[in-house]
Design a protein around this motif. Sequence first.
Motif, PDB file in Angstrom:
ATOM      1  N   MET A 261      72.100  37.118   1.808  1.00 34.35           N
ATOM      2  CA  MET A 261      71.500  35.824   1.434  1.00 34.35           C
ATOM      3  C   MET A 261      72.055  34.746   2.352  1.00 34.35           C
ATOM      4  O   MET A 261      73.113  34.176   2.089  1.00 34.35           O
ATOM      5  N   PRO A 262      71.400  34.500   3.476  1.00 37.06           N
ATOM      6  CA  PRO A 262      71.893  33.503   4.415  1.00 37.06           C
ATOM      7  C   PRO A 262      71.758  32.095   3.854  1.00 37.06           C
ATOM      8  O   PRO A 262      71.034  31.877   2.889  1.00 37.06           O
ATOM      9  N   PRO A 263      72.437  31.160   4.469  1.00 36.16           N
ATOM     10  CA  PRO A 263      72.316  29.776   4.000  1.00 36.16           C
ATOM     11  C   PRO A 263      70.899  29.266   4.178  1.00 36.16           C
ATOM     12  O   PRO A 263      70.222  29.604   5.147  1.00 36.16           O
ATOM     13  N   GLY A 264      70.451  28.516   3.262  1.00 37.61           N
ATOM     14  CA  GLY A 264      69.173  27.840   3.405  1.00 37.61           C
ATOM     15  C   GLY A 264      69.423  26.416   3.852  1.00 37.61           C
ATOM     16  O   GLY A 264      70.521  25.894   3.711  1.00 37.61           O
ATOM     17  N   VAL A 265      68.401  25.848   4.419  1.00 39.95           N
ATOM     18  CA  VAL A 265      68.562  24.476   4.887  1.00 39.95           C
ATOM     19  C   VAL A 265      67.415  23.634   4.348  1.00 39.95           C
ATOM     20  O   VAL A 265      66.256  24.020   4.423  1.00 39.95           O
ATOM     21  N   MET A 266      67.757  22.530   3.791  1.00 39.82           N
ATOM     22  CA  MET A 266      66.756  21.636   3.206  1.00 39.82           C
ATOM     23  C   MET A 266      66.929  20.249   3.811  1.00 39.82           C
ATOM     24  O   MET A 266      68.051  19.864   4.171  1.00 39.82           O
ATOM     25  N   PRO A 267      65.855  19.487   3.905  1.00 35.60           N
ATOM     26  CA  PRO A 267      66.017  18.124   4.432  1.00 35.60           C
ATOM     27  C   PRO A 267      66.752  17.232   3.440  1.00 35.60           C
ATOM     28  O   PRO A 267      66.625  17.417   2.231  1.00 35.60           O
ATOM     29  N   SER A 268      67.469  16.318   4.008  1.00 37.84           N
ATOM     30  CA  SER A 268      68.178  15.360   3.170  1.00 37.84           C
ATOM     31  C   SER A 268      68.293  14.064   3.958  1.00 37.84           C
ATOM     32  O   SER A 268      69.277  13.822   4.641  1.00 37.84           O
ATOM     33  N   GLY A 269      67.241  13.298   3.909  1.00 40.54           N
ATOM     34  CA  GLY A 269      67.222  12.062   4.690  1.00 40.54           C
ATOM     35  C   GLY A 269      66.858  12.353   6.133  1.00 40.54           C
ATOM     36  O   GLY A 269      66.600  13.491   6.523  1.00 40.54           O
ATOM     37  N   ASP A 270      66.832  11.285   6.940  1.00 42.87           N
ATOM     38  CA  ASP A 270      66.408  11.422   8.331  1.00 42.87           C
ATOM     39  C   ASP A 270      67.434  12.132   9.201  1.00 42.87           C
ATOM     40  O   ASP A 270      67.090  12.881  10.105  1.00 42.87           O
ATOM     41  N   LYS A 271      68.709  11.862   8.930  1.00 35.37           N
ATOM     42  CA  LYS A 271      69.749  12.333   9.839  1.00 35.37           C
ATOM     43  C   LYS A 271      70.533  13.511   9.290  1.00 35.37           C
ATOM     44  O   LYS A 271      71.391  14.045   9.980  1.00 35.37           O
TER      45      LYS A 271
END
Lengths: 512, 313
Positions: A261-271
């Motif tokens: 289960m690799p890390p997932g990445v989600m947006p969190s603001g512009d930067k």
Amino acid sequence: MRQVIHIFRKDVRQHWPEVLFTLAVLVAFMWDEPRHWILRDDFGLSHERWIPILLVLSWWLLIVRTVQSEALVGDRQYWITRPYDWKKLLAAKILFVAAFVTAPLFISYAFLLAKAGFRPLPSFVPWLLWMHVELVMLLLLPIAALATVTSTIAQMVLTVLAVGLYMAGAATLAAYVPSEGFSSGSDGVQAAVLIGACIATVVWQYSRRKTNHSRAILAAAAGAIIMIIVATPYRTLVSFQYPQLNPGERQPVQLALIPAMPPGVMPSGDKDLQIQVPIRVSGISEGSFVGLDGTMLTMEAPDGLTWNSGWQSNPQLLYPHQELLQLNFEAKRSFLERVKATAVRFHISFALTVWRDKGPTRISAAKGDFELPGVGLCSIDRIDSTSLLCRFPVRGPSLVVVETPWSDADCSILRDELVPGTKTARGWAGNSESGPFSPVGTFHLYLWMWDGMTISSHNMRICPGYTLFFSVPEEVRRVGIEVDWKEIRLADYEKSDPLRDLLKPHPGADPQ
Amino acid sequence: MSSPIQTENLTKKFRRVEALNGLNLDVPDGAIYALVGPNGAGKTTAIKILMNIFGPTSGHATVLGTDSKRIAGHAFTAIGYVSENQELPGWMRVDRFMAYLRPFYPSWDRDLENELARQFDLPLDRKLKDLSRGMRMKAALASSLAYRPKLIVLDEPFSGLDPLVRDQLIEGMLARASEATIFISSHDMAEVETFASHVGYLEQGRLRFSDEMTTLTERFREVELTFDLPPALPEKWPESWMQVETSGAVVQFVESRFNAERTNAEIRKNFNSVRDVTFTPMSLRSIFLVMAKAGRRVGQERGTDETGHPHLP
């Protein structure tokens, strides 16, 4: 003493309208506060929380008015060439505040405790006194200190606004200091600096009336607090608070990254991006709980480029038989862009508290209040029946855990046994404290359906007559654990939708 | 017994501004000492240092034998201080103000308080903030006299008051003069001339002179010399002659060390044939004007002497 009483009586004659106003607000607070023990603020009562704010403002006004009635700033006041003894003048002001702020507040404490059903009152006195000292030192003393270096209400208002700006600036600065939000290690030092400066200012002003010196003391304290925020070695403090296990010691919990289960990445603001890291949990002994107080993620690229999240507060309670845990970290998008194609080393530090269950207490939920021994009184939330609303006198438990058979049935069917293998609902609350104005604190116990892997509140309902198993575990120790992950290329996980979409160069992202 | 007020090289600077420069004062016991000088001369600063409202930058002062820096609390039971711009507790009625202050003073005299209230026509049932400026000053003075202080310090007490109120205040103050030393500052020489026993002249933070009133007025004369023909003028005028003016056969000046015999001898020494000599006593105001002009001129021309004061005759 005669002069003290004489000045005190003069102040009463001068400030009786403010005194009456303060007492009226306190009475309103005493009338309003009990309603918040049975109804949550987020269900229609939050707008009424202005009463404590008004109460504080009325105290501040009273303190400022009484201090400034013998203003310490200026050279034209009649009283400075009269036979005032500064110690007696200061004593008279303290007596005034004690009589019309702290004594009524203490009476309100007793009233609220009795109203909440907590007796005998004398058993709470030491805690109430401590609560009182905290309130006076942190909420009233700074205002008294500011009042001694200002001569009018208008000056005072401007000064308070300036202090508000300073506090907002300090909070903004603190947000940029890694680990500051997690470690409370410097809070005591900051409070000591604040209290010391305020006491020095008050005493210096009353004894010498050297306003510039006194203002300099306060300004120096404000600067010192900023320095403390910036310069405190938070990571070192955390490592002292959560020491590593000695060689050979058994870990209270096994925490491991899950290769599948690799890390997932989600947006969190512009930067920023949010990295979601699944963790496998195992090895928690029966009769124990492990509190996950904080986490810190370090990502290290082969070229030495490193990113560290700093210690983040992420309170979760890990139960025996729990198998999965998900951690979330905010990371700079620009950093991930630079390292996504390289093999990154993940290193996660955990700050844990180990709790020992002293054995659950079996309680039958009642329609109204029911007692939770050693904690206080609880009731089923009238609006949200998936939770319990509990109140406690002065100090709440460090941790309270509740468990009950999971039920989605209506309240006509009772579930009074916890059968092994069946689904259960669990909830916990920790570090509950009352105050600063009320000695009666509240906390919520939200119950979630739990099967070791997932949680859900779907259709969960607590009904009168249900059996609840309460635990008030005791803290055993605090410990720090480090977990390393093999080097991975984040770009390898481009098949996962979030990664593919979000690791694309962002138009607003820093090319560095 | 030491003097009620003594200062030694008292200096006060507000940042770069020197408000007081080496003030040496000695106010004798029982005196009514008027510290006069133009606005901004440093009178209020001096008084505030004496009352320990300010600390001096350097120098030393004693008030009733106590270092001025230690004047506080109980020391004020023997000092009555009234200032033109003192902030009184406006919310208090006059009678409550008196009643409030009473317990602070062991020597408070209720009979005297009542007498002062009558003398000053104080409206006891009115709040201080509702009183006129003159009435507030009277209330402040009454509250500072009722405990029979040994030292009464008044900072521009009559400034801006109508003559009737001023006379009432002066009468009230003078009635206590036999049992107290009075130190009063004013920029109006005429108002203190009638009652001051001693006078000091302060200008630009420096004390130009300090003397007994009688000595001062006896020292100064306006002198007018009349000749038959315009006289030959001496190359150098005597130092004690100030503001010398010539107009044809008339010479006028102010003699600052007047002694009939000595002054006549000095005139004869400088002029051979004087037809007529007249000596006219001067008012305090005239004396101060002469001194002020001389001080400015000397200050501009010569700076200060070795004591830090401008050299005056």
